[in-house]
Each structure stands twice: as structure tokens, then as C-alpha cells.
Enzyme design. Structure first.
Site, PDB file in Angstrom:
ATOM      1  N   LEU A 264      73.018   7.820 -67.681  1.00  0.00           N
ATOM      2  CA  LEU A 264      74.448   7.511 -67.645  1.00  0.00           C
ATOM      3  C   LEU A 264      74.644   6.008 -67.742  1.00  0.00           C
ATOM      4  O   LEU A 264      73.911   5.242 -67.138  1.00  0.00           O
ATOM      5  CB  LEU A 264      75.053   8.042 -66.349  1.00  0.00           C
ATOM      6  CG  LEU A 264      75.080   9.563 -66.196  1.00  0.00           C
ATOM      7  CD1 LEU A 264      75.534   9.936 -64.802  1.00  0.00           C
ATOM      8  CD2 LEU A 264      75.993  10.193 -67.218  1.00  0.00           C
TER       9      LEU A 264
ATOM     10  N   LEU B  53      83.013   8.817 -60.097  1.00  0.00           N
ATOM     11  CA  LEU B  53      81.903   9.662 -60.522  1.00  0.00           C
ATOM     12  C   LEU B  53      80.635   8.854 -60.772  1.00  0.00           C
ATOM     13  O   LEU B  53      80.620   7.929 -61.598  1.00  0.00           O
ATOM     14  CB  LEU B  53      82.292  10.438 -61.786  1.00  0.00           C
ATOM     15  CG  LEU B  53      81.235  11.394 -62.346  1.00  0.00           C
ATOM     16  CD1 LEU B  53      80.924  12.489 -61.337  1.00  0.00           C
ATOM     17  CD2 LEU B  53      81.703  11.988 -63.673  1.00  0.00           C
ATOM     18  N   ASP B  54      79.562   9.220 -60.042  1.00  0.00           N
ATOM     19  CA  ASP B  54      78.235   8.628 -60.217  1.00  0.00           C
ATOM     20  C   ASP B  54      78.222   7.113 -60.044  1.00  0.00           C
ATOM     21  O   ASP B  54      77.376   6.417 -60.616  1.00  0.00           O
ATOM     22  CB  ASP B  54      77.653   8.988 -61.595  1.00  0.00           C
ATOM     23  CG  ASP B  54      77.330  10.465 -61.700  1.00  0.00           C
ATOM     24  OD1 ASP B  54      77.018  11.066 -60.663  1.00  0.00           O
ATOM     25  OD2 ASP B  54      77.388  11.008 -62.816  1.00  0.00           O
ATOM     26  N   GLU B  55      79.141   6.585 -59.243  1.00  0.00           N
ATOM     27  CA  GLU B  55      79.184   5.142 -59.027  1.00  0.00           C
ATOM     28  C   GLU B  55      79.127   4.778 -57.552  1.00  0.00           C
ATOM     29  O   GLU B  55      79.434   3.649 -57.178  1.00  0.00           O
ATOM     30  CB  GLU B  55      80.439   4.550 -59.687  1.00  0.00           C
ATOM     31  CG  GLU B  55      80.434   4.646 -61.204  1.00  0.00           C
ATOM     32  CD  GLU B  55      81.577   3.868 -61.847  1.00  0.00           C
ATOM     33  OE1 GLU B  55      82.228   3.077 -61.138  1.00  0.00           O
ATOM     34  OE2 GLU B  55      81.798   4.056 -63.055  1.00  0.00           O
TER      35      GLU B  55
END
Length: 285
Positions: free
Chosen positions: A197, A228-230
């Protein structure tokens, strides 16, 4: 220490200022404690002080907390006191991929991970037999629309309340959590994802990576947030790959890294070695 001594783990965060370590050490002496492990860090970026200690003491929890109380008040400590090695109540969320779940349950069984899993909750039934193999209760609820998503997330919160869950692990759970659930689980939910990502989003990231001839693949374990994904990163790993590997081989290598990375993050969390410093983590290894 006598045989009646308890091995405690104390962690705390506060504004950095002189005298903290001296005051905490004095409180431990007052509780007739012996420090067996000590780690500390002062963040120049946020001006906060972080500390983790393991202490053997014959004092009861009430007696230990009473000895710490003046220090807690004086330095306004955000603190936690627990028994070393006590299993962390952990709810695992899963979908269809078995590798991360299998690794967690195997490591729990062998004693490597200090977690107690009262339930695996999934949005597909595929992993029921795997959970049963390890003797862990399993439940699946389809998530197909907004209503079923809300029902699933309500079930998560109900299980957290029922079992006193301290950690929720997304073991390749392939659904985005709502902002409300992310807020409710702030600081106690860990996710794992491949490190491609944002370059390789969507389906079949390893096939995408193979098609682009990547030379490194890896994984990132992080706290879940509304972004998201952070969320704050706990652990990352990479492995070198080359053109000779097939998509299947690349996928297998990537899944190994995902399992290894998630396992390490969960282990550190269960041992109270992960402290939050804004958008990053302090890891006392």
C-alpha cells in the site's frame, strides 16, 4: 524476594520533567519491590516521558497502588499495573485467509503468545474448522450491506464487554471498520496488511507486485484508526524476492511476513511493551 512475591509490570506516560525516575523508584522501595527490568524514553518531539518496569514485590496490588499514588498525582501519570505473564484477553476477527489466524492460535497453544482468545469472529464460515482444531470458539456473521455490517460490529462490542477483551486483532479481516468502532477500540485494535500500500491496492496485491517485478515484499502491523491503514505502526518486516518466483511463491513469502509481523506486534502488546506517542509508537523490546 520471598516465594509470595508477585512479578508486576508497570508502564506509564507523563510530561517529561526532572525527578520522575527517582520518585517512581522510591515508591517501589516503599512497596518493598525489586526492579528486575527497566526501560525509559524521553520524546524530544512531544515532550513526554515513557517508562516500563518489571518489579518483584511482596506487596498486594492495593498496597503497590497506594505506594504509587503520590507519584501518580504529582506527575499526572497515565499508568497501568499488571502481573507479568497474565494472558491478554484477545478477540480475533478473520475472513477467509487462514495464515494469520493459524499462526496466532498455534503460538498461543505453544505458550509463545500470552493471549487468551475467547472467540474468533469472522464474516465467512471458512475458518471454523481451523479454530475448532485449536479448541477456540468460532462464530461467523455475513457482512453484505450496511445493516449486516452494523450487526457484526455490534457483536464485536458485545464480545469485548462480555469477556473483558483488552485487544482486538484483525487477522486478515477484509472489512473496513466504521469510524465509530475504530473510536471504541482506539489503542487496542491491531491490523496487519501487506506493505505494498498504496501502490498495490485492491484484489490480488501479490499478483500485482509480481507483474511489476518488485524486489522487496513485506508487512506492516499497526493500530486501527479511522484513517485506513494509517494508524501508528507497531512492527514492519520485509523479505527480498526476485523474478524467478511465481505468484504462488510470492504470495507464500508475503503471508509468512504478515504472520511474523502480526505475531510480534501482538506479543509486544500483550507484554505491555507498546506505548502510544501521538501518531507513532514507543516499543520497549
Amino acid at each position: 524476594m520471598t516465594s509470595a512475591a508477585t512479578h508486576w509490570v508497570l508502564t506509564f506516560v507523563c510530561v517529561d520533567r526532572p525527578g520522575i525516575v527517582h520518585a517512581v523508584s522510591g515508591a517501589i522501595v516503599a512497596a518493598q519491590g525489586n526492579i528486575t527490568e527497566s526501560q525509559q524514553f524521553a520524546s524530544a518531539d512531544t515532550g513526554r516521558f515513557f517508562m516500563r518496569l518489571q518489579v518483584e514485590a511482596s506487596a498486594t496490588r492495593d498496597e503497590f497502588e497506594a505506594a504509587l499514588a503520590p507519584v501518580i498525582e504529582r506527575f499526572e501519570l497515565d499508568w497501568n499495573l499488571d502481573v507479568v505473564g497474565r494472558p491478554t484477553k484477545t478477540l480475533v476477527l478473520a475472513s477467509r485467509a487462514p495464515h494469520a489466524l493459524n499462526d496466532l492460535l498455534f503460538r498461543q497453544r505453544t505458550g509463545y503468545l500470552g493471549i487468551d482468545v475467547p472467540l474468533v469472529l469472522a464474516n465467512h464460515p471458512d475458518l471454523g474448522e481451523l479454530a475448532a482444531f485449536y479448541g477456540v470458539p468460532f462464530e461467523s456473521m455475513a457482512v453484505t450491506d450496511a445493516a449486516s455490517k452494523a450487526a457484526f460490529e455490534a457483536r464485536v462490542l458485545a464480545e469485548v464487554e462480555k469477556h473483558g477483551v483488552e485487544l482486538v486483532v484483525l487477522a486478515r479481516y477484509m472489512q473496513i471498520l466504521s469510524p465509530e468502532l475504530c473510536e471504541a477500540l482506539a489503542g487496542k485494535a491491531i491490523n496487519i496488511h501487506h506493505s505494498f500500500l498504496p501502490g498495490f491496492k485492491g484484489a490480488n496485491p501479490y499478483r500485482q507486485a509480481h507483474g511489476r517485478g518488485v524486489k522487496l515484499i513485506g508487512a506492516t502491523a499497526h493500530f486501527v484508526t479511522g484513517d485506513l491503514d494509517e494508524g501508528p505502526i507497531i512492527e514492519q518486516n520485509v523479505v527480498r524476492v526476485d523474478h524467478s518466483q511465481t505468484v504462488a511463491q510470492l504470495t507464500a513469502s508475503g503471508q509468512d511476513e504478515e504472520s511474523r509481523t502480526l505475531r510480534q506486534a501482538v506479543k509486544w502488546f500483550s507484554e505491555h511493551r507498546v506505548l502510544l506517542d501521538g501518531d507513532r509508537t514507543i516499543i520497549f523490546r
